[in-house]
Design an enzyme around this catalytic site. Structure first.
Site, mmCIF file in Angstrom:
data_model
loop_
_atom_site.group_PDB
_atom_site.id
_atom_site.type_symbol
_atom_site.label_atom_id
_atom_site.label_comp_id
_atom_site.label_asym_id
_atom_site.label_seq_id
_atom_site.Cartn_x
_atom_site.Cartn_y
_atom_site.Cartn_z
ATOM 1 N N SER A 111 11.307 -50.647 33.200
ATOM 2 C CA SER A 111 11.221 -49.688 34.294
ATOM 3 C C SER A 111 11.556 -48.274 33.829
ATOM 4 O O SER A 111 12.388 -48.074 32.938
ATOM 5 C CB SER A 111 12.197 -50.089 35.412
ATOM 6 O OG SER A 111 12.319 -49.058 36.378
ATOM 7 N N TYR A 134 6.870 -44.162 37.145
ATOM 8 C CA TYR A 134 6.789 -43.440 38.406
ATOM 9 C C TYR A 134 6.276 -42.049 38.085
ATOM 10 O O TYR A 134 6.826 -41.369 37.206
ATOM 11 C CB TYR A 134 8.164 -43.320 39.074
ATOM 12 C CG TYR A 134 8.725 -44.609 39.615
ATOM 13 C CD1 TYR A 134 8.080 -45.282 40.654
ATOM 14 C CD2 TYR A 134 9.904 -45.145 39.108
ATOM 15 C CE1 TYR A 134 8.593 -46.468 41.163
ATOM 16 C CE2 TYR A 134 10.428 -46.330 39.611
ATOM 17 C CZ TYR A 134 9.769 -46.984 40.634
ATOM 18 O OH TYR A 134 10.284 -48.145 41.131
ATOM 19 N N THR A 160 3.510 -47.575 39.285
ATOM 20 C CA THR A 160 3.948 -48.002 40.612
ATOM 21 C C THR A 160 3.625 -46.911 41.631
ATOM 22 O O THR A 160 4.077 -45.770 41.496
ATOM 23 C CB THR A 160 5.458 -48.295 40.628
ATOM 24 O OG1 THR A 160 5.724 -49.376 39.717
ATOM 25 C CG2 THR A 160 5.927 -48.694 42.016
ATOM 26 N N LYS A 256 0.324 -50.850 40.388
ATOM 27 C CA LYS A 256 1.197 -51.764 41.129
ATOM 28 C C LYS A 256 1.513 -51.200 42.519
ATOM 29 O O LYS A 256 1.732 -50.009 42.684
ATOM 30 C CB LYS A 256 2.500 -51.977 40.348
ATOM 31 C CG LYS A 256 3.500 -52.938 40.971
ATOM 32 C CD LYS A 256 4.670 -53.143 40.015
ATOM 33 C CE LYS A 256 5.721 -54.073 40.587
ATOM 34 N NZ LYS A 256 6.509 -53.427 41.665
ATOM 35 N N HIS A 280 6.662 -54.385 46.784
ATOM 36 C CA HIS A 280 7.936 -53.970 46.184
ATOM 37 C C HIS A 280 9.059 -54.937 46.556
ATOM 38 O O HIS A 280 10.216 -54.555 46.750
ATOM 39 C CB HIS A 280 8.294 -52.541 46.636
ATOM 40 C CG HIS A 280 8.933 -51.712 45.561
ATOM 41 N ND1 HIS A 280 8.224 -50.788 44.825
ATOM 42 C CD2 HIS A 280 10.205 -51.653 45.087
ATOM 43 C CE1 HIS A 280 9.028 -50.194 43.964
ATOM 44 N NE2 HIS A 280 10.233 -50.709 44.094
#
Length: 388
Positions: A111, A134, A160, A256, A280
């Site tokens: 992440s 992100y 994402t 995603k 999520h």
């Protein structure tokens, strides 16, 4: 002499052990959803309600769970999902989970909001991993982050899209979630009951967001980081940004957060190689349908053009099998591996993967199927769609 370690037979056993061993604020961060948590619960409940078709009199020796995800060979159609604060479930958590995934033969996804950095994970693994991104307001930082992922040899970028704004999670607010934990009386009393966790944290230098601190102008410590993060999630994010990202990233691109067939088509048109059907984990839009309820339509809409992956609510090998039967090429697991990590560190992540593999293998056999790549809707007792 009997062993003091508990017998672990399922993901629920790992969850209960993690709840005992991980500080409350970090356990709650994993085991919660937004607002009423209806969607969080619906993800698992909808999967559990899909009946499987038992078959007998069919030879089931020589079963194979081997498959491919994004062109990579995998020991089973499962990948470790990107999860923030993984290194707060257990010291050096991202490194430990990545090593367990590598040994087991499944992809690991790091992440953006990880504790261990991209470089940390690359230094402790020998195979490429996936990196989750992100897209924040500071596009120059994003370009540097993508370059770092490329330099680390990451084989796929997981973008994402469903966190332009953050859904309210009551438990995080009430716990005063922070990393490291603030030295309040409540936190100190809680930490006193988690000696294993505390000892691990004392032995590591990785206690903040490794991909951000030191890589952004003005962000040098935890206090300056909090302000930067709160301002950086970008509500103007659009498909145009996805197309821009496609110009600076030449590897595999996974989008995603897809819960709608029109959005799935837009992702394909914007250059995605795969989409992840995901809400999520019920942590964003409470009241959204379960992911398994929308998977068949999305798979039908784009499954011949890109790979369709699936997450949210997966707690067993049976859940993996049901998702594959309804059109998923593979499944991402988040909470399941985090429970294992919090419970037993690297060994717990391995145990999680072993549990899923065994459950998937046995269930496939009892359904009369010997090859995971041959699984389709015929293994389900009824062909109608699961309830939202």
């Amino acid at each position: 002499m009997a062993s003091s370690e508990p017998v672990i037979t399922c993901i629920e056993d790992l969850r209960l052990l993690a709840r005992r061993r991980v500080p409350r604020m970090f356990y709650d961060y994993v085991d919660c959803g937004s607002w009423t948590e209806r969607t969080y619960r619906a993800n698992s409940e909808a999967l559990s309600e899909i009946p499987l078709r038992q078959r007998v009199g069919v030879p089931i020796s020589g079963r194979s769970l081997a498959s491919r995800m994004l062109g990579e060979p995998v020991s089973m159609p499962v990948a470790i999902a990107p999860t923030g604060l993984t290194g707060m479930q257990h010291a050096d958590g991202e490194i430990l989970a990545a090593r367990a995934a590598e040994r087991f033969g499944v992809p690991f996804t790091l992440s953006t909001m990880s504790i261990c950095s991209i470089e940390d994970v690359a230094a402790h693994t020998s195979r490429p991993f996936w990196f989750q991104l992100y897209v924040m307001k500071d596009r120059a930082f994003i370009e540097r982050l993508v370059a770092r992922a490329r330099d680390a040899g990451c084989s796929a970028l997981v973008l994402t899209l469903d966190l332009q704004i953050q859904g309210q999670r009551h438990k995080d607010l009430k716990n005063g979630l922070s990393t490291p934990p603030k030295p309040t009386l409540r936190n100190l009393l809680d930490l006193a009951t988690k000696p294993r966790w505390c000892l691990g944290m004392l032995r590591t230098k990785r206690r903040s967001f490794g991909n951000i601190v030191g890589h952004v102008d003005g962000v040098t410590d935890v206090s300056s980081l909090a302000g930067w993060v709160s301002q950086q999630f970008d509500p103007t994010l659009s498909w145009e940004d996805v197309r821009w990202l496609r110009t600076i990233w030449t590897g595999k691109l996974i989008v995603k957060g897809i819960m709608d067939s029109d959005d799935a088509r837009a992702a394909v048109e914007s250059g995605a190689d795969a989409v992840v059907v995901s809400n999520h984990g019920g942590r964003q839009l409470d009241g959204a349908p379960s992911t398994i309820a929308v998977l068949p339509d999305i798979a039908e809409a784009v499954g011949r053009r890109v790979e369709v992956l699936f997450d949210s609510g997966v707690r067993s090998g049976q859940d993996v099998l049901k998702a594959v039967a309804l059109g998923a090429k593979g499944v991402l697991i988040g909470r399941s591996f985090l429970y294992g990590l919090g419970a037993m560190g690297e060994a717990g992540v391995t145990r999680c993967l072993e549990i899923l593999h065994r459950e998937l293998d046995l269930t496939m056999g009892l359904c009369g199927v010997t090859d995971i790549q041959a699984v389709d809707g015929a293994i389900l007792m009824r062909r109608d769609r699961p309830a939202a």
